[in-house]
Scaffold this motif. Structure first.
Motif, PDB file in Angstrom:
ATOM      1  N   UNK A 187       0.763  -1.404   0.068  1.00  0.00           N
ATOM      2  CA  UNK A 187       0.011   0.147   0.078  1.00  0.00           C
ATOM      3  C   UNK A 187       0.771   1.296   0.146  1.00  0.00           C
ATOM      4  N   UNK A 188       2.268   1.312  -0.036  1.00  0.00           N
ATOM      5  CA  UNK A 188       2.985   2.380  -0.057  1.00  0.00           C
ATOM      6  C   UNK A 188       3.559   2.563  -1.455  1.00  0.00           C
ATOM      7  N   UNK A 189       4.201   3.634  -1.751  1.00  0.00           N
ATOM      8  CA  UNK A 189       4.991   4.170  -2.845  1.00  0.00           C
ATOM      9  C   UNK A 189       6.280   4.112  -2.428  1.00  0.00           C
ATOM     10  N   UNK A 190       7.356   4.041  -3.450  1.00  0.00           N
ATOM     11  CA  UNK A 190       8.997   4.151  -3.078  1.00  0.00           C
ATOM     12  C   UNK A 190       9.596   4.758  -4.049  1.00  0.00           C
TER      13      UNK A 190
ATOM     14  N   UNK B 194       0.462  17.553  -8.491  1.00  0.00           N
ATOM     15  CA  UNK B 194      -1.023  17.260  -8.604  1.00  0.00           C
ATOM     16  C   UNK B 194      -0.945  15.861  -8.406  1.00  0.00           C
ATOM     17  N   UNK B 195      -0.132  15.115  -9.126  1.00  0.00           N
ATOM     18  CA  UNK B 195      -0.192  13.373  -8.733  1.00  0.00           C
ATOM     19  C   UNK B 195       1.001  13.142  -8.046  1.00  0.00           C
ATOM     20  N   UNK B 196       1.324  13.274  -6.835  1.00  0.00           N
ATOM     21  CA  UNK B 196       2.399  12.977  -5.976  1.00  0.00           C
ATOM     22  C   UNK B 196       3.261  11.913  -6.296  1.00  0.00           C
ATOM     23  N   UNK B 197       2.141  10.657  -6.595  1.00  0.00           N
ATOM     24  CA  UNK B 197       2.654   9.168  -6.812  1.00  0.00           C
ATOM     25  C   UNK B 197       3.348   9.147  -8.058  1.00  0.00           C
TER      26      UNK B 197
ATOM     27  N   UNK C 217       7.136   8.066  -8.513  1.00  0.00           N
ATOM     28  CA  UNK C 217       7.445   6.869  -7.418  1.00  0.00           C
ATOM     29  C   UNK C 217       7.167   5.628  -7.910  1.00  0.00           C
ATOM     30  N   UNK C 218       7.666   4.425  -7.272  1.00  0.00           N
ATOM     31  CA  UNK C 218       7.377   3.177  -7.756  1.00  0.00           C
ATOM     32  C   UNK C 218       6.573   2.355  -6.978  1.00  0.00           C
ATOM     33  N   UNK C 219       5.582   1.423  -7.455  1.00  0.00           N
ATOM     34  CA  UNK C 219       4.975   0.712  -6.773  1.00  0.00           C
ATOM     35  C   UNK C 219       5.628  -0.493  -6.146  1.00  0.00           C
TER      36      UNK C 219
END
Length: 125
Positions: free
Chosen positions: A5-8, A107-110, A113-115
């Protein structure tokens, strides 16, 4: 263990989004590589940080490592408990060992980032 459930980030930070606040910490992989963490330096509440820039430092019995911000935004909280007990990062990196909370400006902080699966691939030998 890599929570789904986190982004990396590729620099081994994790991000948990709760509405408009992002909690940031280092991954289990990162704390394992560092060894016993003995000192933490973090930005102050109110500081503005840019994605990819150094925002703090972790000192372990092995080395000193920079902490990079995975997002741009304003620091709204820092984990004050780490000042007196930085070792909690080793024992609970995804919980009580969080580092800072940010209010992201993206606007889209993720987006950058990696799933979990991609991060798992990055850290597997």
């Amino acid at each position: 263990m890599i929570p789904e459930d986190l982004y990396y980030s590729e620099e081994h930070e994790w991000v948990r989004l709760d509405d408009d606040i992002a909690t940031v910490g280092i991954t289990d992989f990162a704390q394992d590589q560092l060894g016993d963490i003995v000192y933490v330096e973090l930005p102050s509440v109110g500081d503005r940080v840019e994605a990819g820039t150094v925002v703090g430092e972790l000192e372990s019995t092995k080395s000193v490592s920079d902490v990079f911000s995975p997002l741009s935004g304003e620091v709204v909280a820092r984990n004050e408990a780490l000042d007196g007990g930085p070792e909690v990062i080793n024992s609970d990196p995804y919980g009580e060992g969080w580092l800072i909370k940010l209010r992201p400006v993206e606007d889209d902080p993720t987006a950058s980032l990696l799933e979990a699966e991609a991060y798992k691939a990055l850290t597997s030998d």
